[in-house]
Design an enzyme around this catalytic site. Structure first.
Site, PDB file in Angstrom:
ATOM      1  N   HIS A  78      33.011  35.862  10.739  1.00  0.00           N
ATOM      2  CA  HIS A  78      31.856  36.653  11.169  1.00  0.00           C
ATOM      3  C   HIS A  78      31.102  37.098   9.917  1.00  0.00           C
ATOM      4  CE1 HIS A  78      32.903  37.387  15.520  1.00  0.00           C
ATOM      5  NE2 HIS A  78      34.063  36.931  15.068  1.00  0.00           N
ATOM      6  N   GLU A  82      34.777  39.187   7.702  1.00  0.00           N
ATOM      7  CA  GLU A  82      33.374  39.598   7.702  1.00  0.00           C
ATOM      8  C   GLU A  82      32.752  39.143   6.383  1.00  0.00           C
ATOM      9  OE1 GLU A  82      31.812  40.769  10.196  1.00  0.00           O
ATOM     10  OE2 GLU A  82      33.341  41.609  11.522  1.00  0.00           O
TER      11      GLU A  82
END
Length: 318
Positions: free
Chosen positions: A213, A272
């Site tokens: 992500h 992330e």
């Protein structure tokens, strides 16, 4: 087993589903040891592709673009596949032999674009289906363009779709109906993209997963104290070889990584990538790839058995 073929460079660009299909076609043609599967179809009937290679018993999975405006994760994955393929096929490259050994130990499953309809919407600001294009414009909260869109084309956040305390996310999420982001749906696993990813994990019984992500330059590795002890070993190692901060838990549920840990008690990680405002600009791509590359490669190391392999041990402690 692995023929020597000219390497394929990856050119960072706005990367919609059509660009993905172009690159997959080249990769499959040039590297015939890759397998291409269709694990399901999106709301708009786009195939959700899985790339598989390796012959080992240990099963690793990577995925990208669960969220539409995080499509740069697909770029990272495709470039990584190219690096793996050329390193395996070109004997003169560093780590050729070591990587061959790793792919005799591992089978790697990759879903580079979980949410093709959403990615197309963000990048092209349009979808061919008139009914859905009218629908997404109605729920886009008055925004010009779709840079804030994370959901699939039906306005459901795919990474809030999994049965890991889904009810908590349903209760506390502000959008109570279809929205550009955060709406977990009317029930868990209502969306075809989430169903495909759930079925894949159940069928393959992966030993470790990485879900890519953006953004934050950190990764999450625990869930409700259900993660196995080896997860912390990987977390410490990943944080030692990259600038990404290891975070055990956050106040979040119903994600793919959460469900995977709950269901299988195996190591799962949400990475992330990068830092900024989504969608992250392509000008950051090379730095994001450089930061993420060590973690992707290290996921192929069986740290439970690292002491049996001098190469892995040298990588773990260098």
């Amino acid at each position: 087993m692995f023929p020597i073929i000219h390497p394929i460079p990856f050119i960072p660009r706005k990367y919609d589903f059509n660009e993905l299909e172009k690159d997959l076609s080249i990769l499959i043609r040039e590297y015939p040891f890759l397998k291409l599967n269709i694990i399901g179809r999106s709301v708009l009937n786009q195939p959700i592709y899985e790339i598989v290679f390796g012959v080992g018993e240990r099963k690793i999975h990577w995925n990208g673009s669960f969220h539409a405006n995080e499509w740069i994760t697909t770029c990272v994955i495709i470039k990584m596949i190219g690096w793996l393929c050329q390193t395996i096929t070109l004997k003169e490259l560093p780590f050729h032999k070591e990587l061959l050994d790793l792919f005799n130990q591992n089978t790697l499953s990759i879903v580079p674009m979980v949410n093709p309809d959403g990615v197309n919407l963000v990048i092209n600001e349009h979808v061919e289906n008139k009914e859905y294009f009218s629908f997404v414009n109605q729920i886009n909260e008055g925004n010009e363009g779709f840079t804030g869109w994370k959901a699939n084309i039906r306005g459901v956040d795919l990474n809030n779709q999994f049965p890991a305390n889904w009810e908590i996310e349903k209760e506390r999420k502000k959008p109570k109906t279809f929205a550009p982001r955060d709406y977990p749906g009317d029930a868990p696993l209502t969306e075809p993209e989430a169903i495909a990813m759930s079925n894949l994990a159940i069928e393959r019984k992966f030993d470790l997963i990485l879900a890519l992500h953006t953004q934050g330059r950190e990764f999450y590795w625990g869930y409700n104290h259900l993660e196995p002890p080896i997860s912390e070993v990987y977390a410490n190692y990943f944080s030692s070889i990259s600038p990404y901060r290891a975070v055990k838990t956050i106040d979040s549920h119903a994600g793919y990584k959460d469900w995977f840990i709950q269901e299988f008690r195996k190591p799962g990680f949400t990475l992330e990538l990068g830092k900024g405002i989504n969608p992250l600009p392509l000008s950051m791509f090379e730095s994001i790839f450089a930061e993420t590359f060590p973690i992707l490669l290290a996921s192929l190391f069986n740290l439970e058995n690292y002491y049996l392999n001098p190469f892995l041990k040298s990588q773990l402690y260098k």
